[in-house]
Each structure stands twice: as C-alpha cells, then as structure tokens.
Design a protein around this motif. Structure first.
Motif, PDB file in Angstrom:
ATOM      1  N   ASP A  78      -9.278   2.413   7.424  1.00  0.00           N
ATOM      2  CA  ASP A  78      -8.759   1.756   6.229  1.00  0.00           C
ATOM      3  C   ASP A  78      -9.815   1.755   5.131  1.00  0.00           C
ATOM      4  OD1 ASP A  78      -6.952   0.450   4.632  1.00  0.00           O
ATOM      5  OD2 ASP A  78      -6.998  -1.434   5.734  1.00  0.00           O
TER       6      ASP A  78
ATOM      7  N   ASP B  20      -3.367   5.895  -1.692  1.00  0.00           N
ATOM      8  CA  ASP B  20      -2.414   6.169  -0.602  1.00  0.00           C
ATOM      9  C   ASP B  20      -2.369   7.659  -0.297  1.00  0.00           C
ATOM     10  OD1 ASP B  20      -1.858   3.508  -0.542  1.00  0.00           O
ATOM     11  OD2 ASP B  20       0.108   3.660  -1.492  1.00  0.00           O
TER      12      ASP B  20
ATOM     13  N   SER C 267       6.381   3.591   3.037  1.00  0.00           N
ATOM     14  CA  SER C 267       6.670   2.432   3.887  1.00  0.00           C
ATOM     15  C   SER C 267       8.076   2.518   4.487  1.00  0.00           C
ATOM     16  CB  SER C 267       6.554   1.153   3.058  1.00  0.00           C
ATOM     17  OG  SER C 267       6.981   0.043   3.805  1.00  0.00           O
TER      18      SER C 267
ATOM     19  N   VAL D 137       9.732  -0.280   5.096  1.00  0.00           N
ATOM     20  CA  VAL D 137      10.401  -1.510   4.672  1.00  0.00           C
ATOM     21  C   VAL D 137      11.669  -1.236   3.859  1.00  0.00           C
ATOM     22  CG1 VAL D 137      10.144  -3.662   3.358  1.00  0.00           C
ATOM     23  CG2 VAL D 137       8.290  -2.873   4.823  1.00  0.00           C
TER      24      VAL D 137
ATOM     25  N   MET E 268       8.953  -6.480   6.534  1.00  0.00           N
ATOM     26  CA  MET E 268       7.573  -6.527   6.068  1.00  0.00           C
ATOM     27  C   MET E 268       6.674  -7.157   7.129  1.00  0.00           C
ATOM     28  SD  MET E 268       5.817  -8.653   2.987  1.00  0.00           S
ATOM     29  CE  MET E 268       6.124 -10.131   3.908  1.00  0.00           C
TER      30      MET E 268
ATOM     31  N   PHE F 152       6.566  -4.509  10.271  1.00  0.00           N
ATOM     32  CA  PHE F 152       5.872  -3.240  10.016  1.00  0.00           C
ATOM     33  C   PHE F 152       4.411  -3.431   9.642  1.00  0.00           C
ATOM     34  CE2 PHE F 152      10.308  -1.684   8.903  1.00  0.00           C
ATOM     35  CZ  PHE F 152      10.483  -1.073  10.132  1.00  0.00           C
ATOM     36  N   ASN F 153       4.088  -4.570   9.022  1.00  0.00           N
ATOM     37  CA  ASN F 153       2.705  -4.843   8.641  1.00  0.00           C
ATOM     38  C   ASN F 153       1.956  -5.640   9.697  1.00  0.00           C
ATOM     39  OD1 ASN F 153       2.988  -3.516   6.192  1.00  0.00           O
ATOM     40  ND2 ASN F 153       3.717  -5.343   5.162  1.00  0.00           N
ATOM     41  N   LYS F 154       2.617  -5.902  10.813  1.00  0.00           N
ATOM     42  CA  LYS F 154       2.018  -6.647  11.933  1.00  0.00           C
ATOM     43  C   LYS F 154       1.479  -8.002  11.465  1.00  0.00           C
ATOM     44  CE  LYS F 154       0.816  -2.436  14.359  1.00  0.00           C
ATOM     45  NZ  LYS F 154       0.782  -1.337  13.440  1.00  0.00           N
ATOM     46  N   LEU F 155       2.307  -8.711  10.715  1.00  0.00           N
ATOM     47  CA  LEU F 155       1.931 -10.029  10.212  1.00  0.00           C
ATOM     48  C   LEU F 155       2.581 -11.109  11.065  1.00  0.00           C
ATOM     49  CD1 LEU F 155       2.344  -9.391   6.411  1.00  0.00           C
ATOM     50  CD2 LEU F 155       0.239  -9.474   7.701  1.00  0.00           C
TER      51      LEU F 155
ATOM     52  N   HIS G 230      -9.217 -10.896  11.523  1.00  0.00           N
ATOM     53  CA  HIS G 230      -9.497  -9.455  11.540  1.00  0.00           C
ATOM     54  C   HIS G 230     -11.006  -9.286  11.711  1.00  0.00           C
ATOM     55  CE1 HIS G 230      -9.625  -5.239  10.404  1.00  0.00           C
ATOM     56  NE2 HIS G 230      -8.324  -5.234  10.616  1.00  0.00           N
TER      57      HIS G 230
END
Length: 177
Positions: free
Chosen positions: A34, A45, A53, A55, A117, A120-123, A128
C-alpha cells in the motif's frame, strides 16, 4: 517473545517519488502492499494497478433487489392476495407500483452500498500494524510511505529492502505485527 514481521515501510519526500515507487513495486509483481499519503494523489490507483471497486456492483444489485421487491409486493398484494377491482383499474400495473418500488430501490441501494463498503474494505479495522511505526504521524502531513507486507509471495526481506532502496525509499524499517 518477538513479534511476527508485518513487512517493510519506506519513506518518500514527494508525490513524484511515491508515484515512481508505486509503479516499480507494481511492476515487481507485489500484490500485498500500500501507499500512505497525506492527501489523495491523482493517478495513484493506476500506478498501483488497483482495479475498480466492487462496491458499485453491490449497489446495483441492492437497487435491483429493491425494485423487484417493490414490484412483487404490489403485484402480490393487489393481484394475488387480495384482488379487488377499483374503478375499472387492472389488478396490477407498474404505474401503481412505482412509488413503492422507487423508495425500496433507494433504500436497498443505500443498505447494499454501506454493507458492501464494509465487507469489501474489511471494515471495521480497529488496529493496523503500520500505526506502530514511530514516524507514521508524518504520513498525515508531509511524507509518503510505501508498505510491503510480509505475506506477499514475492516478499523477501533483503530483496524487498533492496527494491525499496533502489526506487529511492528512505528510512526503510521493518514493521512488526
């Protein structure tokens, strides 16, 4: 007891250096990495090789489910469950079902977007490993970081460190999980 290695982090001073480093890391074949910057960088990107994405697909499917639910609800209640002719109107017409279907389309799209969201964003991600880096606060004001994770199949501590140094990375540090 020593912690598991998370990966390597390298510091870059300018957006151009970070962009160049991202292109080089992408071309080297890394998949789990990242770029951290204090602001969005136009074209990053593409430089990182990030695909579009997923989403919007979840949003579309949610909207389609809402439209279908609204139309089916009005059809079932008006033409099947309690058929009643009022003023010579048909049992079912899309015009009668439009307001309900419209509202359910918006509602289901909103829910699918938020849920998509998060998934897919692993929220939510409450922690971290990059946050343990003592100079991470510079990534919110004037520095750029490239982080390559140790779980990447191409990761080799010495080879990855050499790549980051070759692309201009400064202060290359090992991160612990």
């Amino acid at each position: 007891m020593s912690a598991q290695p998370y990966g390597l982090i390298a510091t870059f001073a300018t957006t151009a250096e970070a962009m160049h480093a991202a292109e080089q890391v992408r071309d080297a074949g890394y998949k789990f990495w990242d770029v951290i910057s204090p602001f969005p960088i136009h074209g990053m990107d593409r430089a990182m090789g990030i695909r579009r994405s997923k989403v919007p697909r979840a949003s579309f499917l949610g909207g389609l489910a809402g439209l279908t639910t609204g139309m089916t609800l009005i059809w079932w209640s008006g033409a099947y469950n309690f058929p009643l002719i009022v003023g010579g109107k048909p049992y079912f017409s899309p015009m009668f079902a439009f307001p309900v279907s419209y509202e359910l389309t918006i509602l289901f799209t909103a829910f699918a977007t938020v849920i998509g969201m998060f998934l897919f964003n692993k929220l939510p991600m409450h922690y971290h490993p990059v946050l343990k880096y003592e100079k991470f606060h510079r990534g919110t004001s004037d520095r750029f970081f490239v982080v390559i994770e140790a779980r990447d199949p191409h990761f080799d501590a010495t080879g990855t460190r050499a790549l980051l140094a070759a692309v201009g990375g400064q202060e290359i540090t090992e991160l612990e999980d």
